[in-house]
Write an enzyme that holds these catalytic residues in place. Structure first.
Site: not given
Length: 266
Positions: A188, A208, A258
């Site tokens: 991430d 996110s 993502q």
């Protein structure tokens, strides 16, 4: 990770230069909670959604549901809570290592190695500079675009690729579960930035939204890993990013995906 009772765990707070909890921490701790409820199998894939922003100075409570335990696979559902609010949900699938079948994998791109790369913060937005304080035990290096061919930047007409080398500089030990959790934390760090490469001057609200990973082969995060990152699409206020993770032997060890909020401020 502190057990709180049957299938409940407490993820400790992590010192941060930010008030909001880093998403990689949340996903890594949720995976670790799930791992502690499974024996004889390793995480094969995870799919998570961020529902609420967390407070970095506060711990997170995780509840693990045993969805299924079979001979080959096990499935867990994890929910994370702060102050009584559900902040994330995740499904994790586990697989034993005894199955055999066909094998193939995407080849590692031929790009300059970590010794020829630069500190990734040299190419990051100014707003990202504070993250350096959070990631002191990570060496993150970016391959400069000037050292890449057009085919490497835009393979087969795809969106812009960027190539980053990662390595944890701490003492990690040999527990594969720990290396998987650390890779989840790593995943991430920079992935969503890839969707901003073609929009460097645009002011955007970024966060996110969801995160998915597939663990394909054993991994060590205390050795150099190359992450080939790119963004297939952005539109409607969201951006999709992908990443292929390779070790220095050229093996594809994980695949990342993502989606993040990328909208103009109201």
């Amino acid at each position: 990770m502190k057990p709180l009772g049957d299938r409940k765990f407490l993820g400790p707070s992590v010192p941060s230069a930010f008030t909001r909890t880093f998403g990689g921490q949340v996903v890594a701790q949720a995976l670790r909670a799930a791992q502690l409820t499974v024996e004889g199998k390793r995480a094969h894939s995870l799919h998570s959604y961020f529902l609420e922003g967390g407070i970095a100075a506060q711990p997170i409570e995780f509840e693990v549901e045993h969805v299924r335990d079979g001979r080959t696979f096990s499935c867990r559902r994890v929910e994370g809570f702060q102050n009584g609010k559900r902040m994330m949900i995740m499904t994790v699938n586990f697989h034993h290592d005894k199955d055999r079948g066909p094998e193939h994998a995407t080849a590692m791109p031929h790009v300059p190695g970590p010794e020829e790369a630069i500190d990734h913060l040299e190419i990051r937005p100014r707003s990202a500079q504070k993250r350096k304080l959070d990631w002191m035990d990570w060496d993150i290096r970016a391959v400069e675009e000037s050292k890449l061919t057009e085919e490497q930047l835009h393979p087969a007409g795809q969106g812009t690729h960027q190539y980053l080398w990662f390595k944890n500089t701490g003492v990690m030990g040999d527990d594969q579960d720990v290396h998987q959790a650390a890779l989840t934390y790593l995943s991430d760090m920079t992935l969503l930035y890839t969707a901003l490469l073609d929009h460097p001057e645009q002011e955007l609200q970024v966060a996110s939204l969801d995160h998915a990973m597939w663990f394909l082969r054993p991994v060590r995060v205390d050795e150099w890993l190359l992450v080939d990152q790119y963004s297939p699409s952005a539109g409607g206020g969201v951006g999709l990013t992908k990443g292929n993770v390779f070790n220095q032997q050229g093996e594809l060890v994980a695949v990342l995906s993502q989606e993040g909020l990328m909208r103009e401020p109201n």
